[in-house]
Design a protein around this motif. Structure first.
Motif, PDB file in Angstrom:
ATOM      1  N   GLY A 142      -5.687   1.892   2.788  1.00 33.13           N
ATOM      2  CA  GLY A 142      -4.558   2.944   3.255  1.00 33.13           C
ATOM      3  C   GLY A 142      -3.987   2.717   2.917  1.00 33.13           C
ATOM      4  N   HIS A 143      -1.915   3.294   3.100  1.00 30.66           N
ATOM      5  CA  HIS A 143      -0.511   3.706   2.750  1.00 30.66           C
ATOM      6  C   HIS A 143      -0.425   2.370   3.155  1.00 30.66           C
ATOM      7  N   ALA A 144       0.704   2.001   1.536  1.00 33.56           N
ATOM      8  CA  ALA A 144       1.533   0.838   1.641  1.00 33.56           C
ATOM      9  C   ALA A 144       2.424   1.545   2.608  1.00 33.56           C
ATOM     10  N   ASP A 145       3.282   1.988   2.723  1.00 32.77           N
ATOM     11  CA  ASP A 145       4.504   2.617   3.703  1.00 32.77           C
ATOM     12  C   ASP A 145       5.539   1.513   3.420  1.00 32.77           C
ATOM     13  N   GLY A 146       5.624   1.032   2.179  1.00 33.17           N
ATOM     14  CA  GLY A 146       6.575  -0.090   1.661  1.00 33.17           C
ATOM     15  C   GLY A 146       6.405  -1.272   1.795  1.00 33.17           C
ATOM     16  N   ASP A 147       5.129  -1.911   1.923  1.00 39.13           N
ATOM     17  CA  ASP A 147       5.119  -2.594   1.882  1.00 39.13           C
ATOM     18  C   ASP A 147       4.770  -3.074   0.389  1.00 39.13           C
ATOM     19  N   GLU A 148       4.820  -4.286  -0.065  1.00 43.87           N
ATOM     20  CA  GLU A 148       4.856  -4.194  -1.397  1.00 43.87           C
ATOM     21  C   GLU A 148       3.880  -5.230  -2.336  1.00 43.87           C
ATOM     22  N   ASP A 149       3.772  -6.030  -1.117  1.00 37.50           N
ATOM     23  CA  ASP A 149       2.538  -6.841  -1.027  1.00 37.50           C
ATOM     24  C   ASP A 149       1.555  -6.346  -0.463  1.00 37.50           C
ATOM     25  N   LEU A 150       0.495  -5.629  -1.868  1.00 37.02           N
ATOM     26  CA  LEU A 150      -0.864  -5.140  -1.366  1.00 37.02           C
ATOM     27  C   LEU A 150      -1.935  -5.759  -1.150  1.00 37.02           C
ATOM     28  N   LEU A 151      -1.844  -6.975  -1.424  1.00 36.87           N
ATOM     29  CA  LEU A 151      -2.612  -8.052  -0.206  1.00 36.87           C
ATOM     30  C   LEU A 151      -2.822  -7.152   1.158  1.00 36.87           C
ATOM     31  N   ASN A 152      -1.524  -7.960   1.478  1.00 37.79           N
ATOM     32  CA  ASN A 152      -1.090  -7.879   3.032  1.00 37.79           C
ATOM     33  C   ASN A 152      -1.352  -6.157   3.198  1.00 37.79           C
ATOM     34  N   VAL A 153      -1.238  -5.775   2.295  1.00 38.89           N
ATOM     35  CA  VAL A 153      -1.708  -4.393   2.654  1.00 38.89           C
ATOM     36  C   VAL A 153      -3.228  -3.914   3.350  1.00 38.89           C
ATOM     37  N   SER A 154      -4.084  -4.352   2.328  1.00 34.87           N
ATOM     38  CA  SER A 154      -5.486  -4.159   2.559  1.00 34.87           C
ATOM     39  C   SER A 154      -6.058  -5.258   3.486  1.00 34.87           C
ATOM     40  N   LYS A 155      -5.364  -6.348   3.577  1.00 34.87           N
ATOM     41  CA  LYS A 155      -5.483  -7.444   5.230  1.00 34.87           C
ATOM     42  C   LYS A 155      -5.251  -5.960   6.512  1.00 34.87           C
TER      43      LYS A 155
END
Length: 190
Positions: free
Chosen positions: A79-92
């Motif tokens: 899904g969307h990052a919604d401002g979070d630049e840590d994409l590994l964190n977004v995927s989790k």
């Protein structure tokens, strides 16, 4: 000297060395998009970053897919990052929210795959591109799946059945091939 998350991501993306020609093109476009201050926000209407989780079982035989409500297609979770630049964190976060799983772990913290794809116009959102960064995870198939409103279904699917289920989606076929290559590499090491 510490790097900001964006600088860290730029470094990771710069050294990402894909074997697939299309990913080389995607990498260049992603590096260019990173110059836009709002590239991690949906408000960047032409294109923005998203993150996905390609989840496999420990035997490398199946992947966890979602039947996406809005797109009416079988896809990897993400899904969307919604401002979070840590994409590994977004995927989790997306993996947890979309499947209810908690026992997953990253196979590696390195980028597994990248893709740029067009999202059709829907309601008040114009057609735009998702610059998707994918990470590889392993999860326990025995854990109960609890999907949310974004999915019609979430299921473990055999790698051999995924191509037909996903209408031969090039990016999913690429991740299947990478998974098979990883599996072969591990069996040689054992």
């Amino acid at each position: 000297m510490a790097f900001s998350t964006r600088e860290h991501f730029i470094n990771k993306l710069s050294v990402y060395a894909p074997e697939y020609k299309e990913e080389l093109d995607f990498r260049q476009r992603m590096l260019a998009l990173l110059k836009a201050p709002d590239c991690f926000l949906r408000s960047s209407l032409k294109a923005h970053f998203t993150a996905s989780a390609w989840v496999i079982d420990p035997e490398f035989n199946e992947a966890l897919l979602t039947h996406h409500v809005k797109l009416n297609r079988w896809l990897q979770l993400g899904g969307h990052a919604d401002g979070d630049e840590d994409l590994l964190n977004v995927s989790k976060k997306e993996l947890s929210e979309e499947s209810g799983l908690t026992s997953f772990k990253p196979y590696t913290t390195e980028i597994f795959d990248i893709d740029i794809h067009t999202i059709p116009e829907r309601k008040n959102v114009p057609e735009h591109e998702h610059f998707d960064v994918r990470f590889l995870f392993m999860a326990d198939k025995a854990e109960e799946i609890k999907f949310n409103h974004e999915s019609n279904e979430v299921a473990w699917v055999s790698l051999s059945e995924i191509p037909a289920l996903c209408n031969e989606n090039d990016s999913i076929l690429r991740m299947i091939e990478k998974t098979k290559q990883l599996s072969k590499g591990l069996s040689v090491m054992i």
